[in-house]
Design a protein around this motif. Structure first.
Motif, PDB file in Angstrom:
ATOM      1  N   CYS A   1      -7.470  -1.427   2.230  1.00  0.00           N
ATOM      2  CA  CYS A   1      -6.262  -1.733   2.967  1.00  0.00           C
ATOM      3  C   CYS A   1      -6.626  -2.059   4.414  1.00  0.00           C
TER       4      CYS A   1
ATOM      5  N   CYS B   1      -4.963   1.127   6.632  1.00  0.00           N
ATOM      6  CA  CYS B   1      -5.450   2.511   6.522  1.00  0.00           C
ATOM      7  C   CYS B   1      -6.883   2.588   6.008  1.00  0.00           C
TER       8      CYS B   1
ATOM      9  N   CYS C   1       0.864  -1.173   0.000  1.00  0.00           N
ATOM     10  CA  CYS C   1       0.000   0.000   0.000  1.00  0.00           C
ATOM     11  C   CYS C   1       0.906   1.230   0.000  1.00  0.00           C
TER      12      CYS C   1
ATOM     13  N   CYS D   1       0.279   3.757   3.350  1.00  0.00           N
ATOM     14  CA  CYS D   1       0.774   3.425   4.691  1.00  0.00           C
ATOM     15  C   CYS D   1       1.982   2.484   4.646  1.00  0.00           C
TER      16      CYS D   1
HETATM   17 ZN   LIG Z   1      -2.808   1.312   3.544  1.00  0.00          ZN
END
Ligand SMILES: [Zn+2]
Length: 88
Positions: free
Chosen positions: A67, A70, A43, A46
């Motif tokens: 995700c 996040c 990701c 994050c």
């Molecule tokens: Zn994320």
């Protein structure tokens, strides 16, 4: 910035109309940043490594995957995608 992210997501086909409700919900919670590019299994927001199974699902762009960390909607940009080329 938010609009451009949404536009980009639309260009790659990651966001379909029925996903916009989810998008809107995440956007409000996350100060307008509701999508995160999944790149190299990570990701990009994050920087958490996604499970391979999750990443593979994101790559197919067939369903909305968020995700785990996040909660943003993950989308995948194929390597062939170029910012200088208009979407087909
Ligand atoms: Zn994320």
């Amino acid at each position: 910035m938010v609009a451009s992210l949404l536009q980009e997501a639309r260009l790659v086909g990651a966001i379909d109309p029925k996903a916009l409700a989810t998008f809107d919900l995440v956007a409000r919670r996350r100060n307008g940043l509701a999508v995160a590019e999944a790149k190299d299994g990570i990701c990009t927001i994050c920087h958490v490594r996604l499970r391979p199974q999750i990443f593979n699902t994101v790559r197919r762009n067939e369903e909305i995957i968020q995700c785990d960390t996040c909660q943003r909607i993950l989308y995948f940009v194929p390597q062939a995608h170029s910012a200088t080329q208009p979407a087909p």
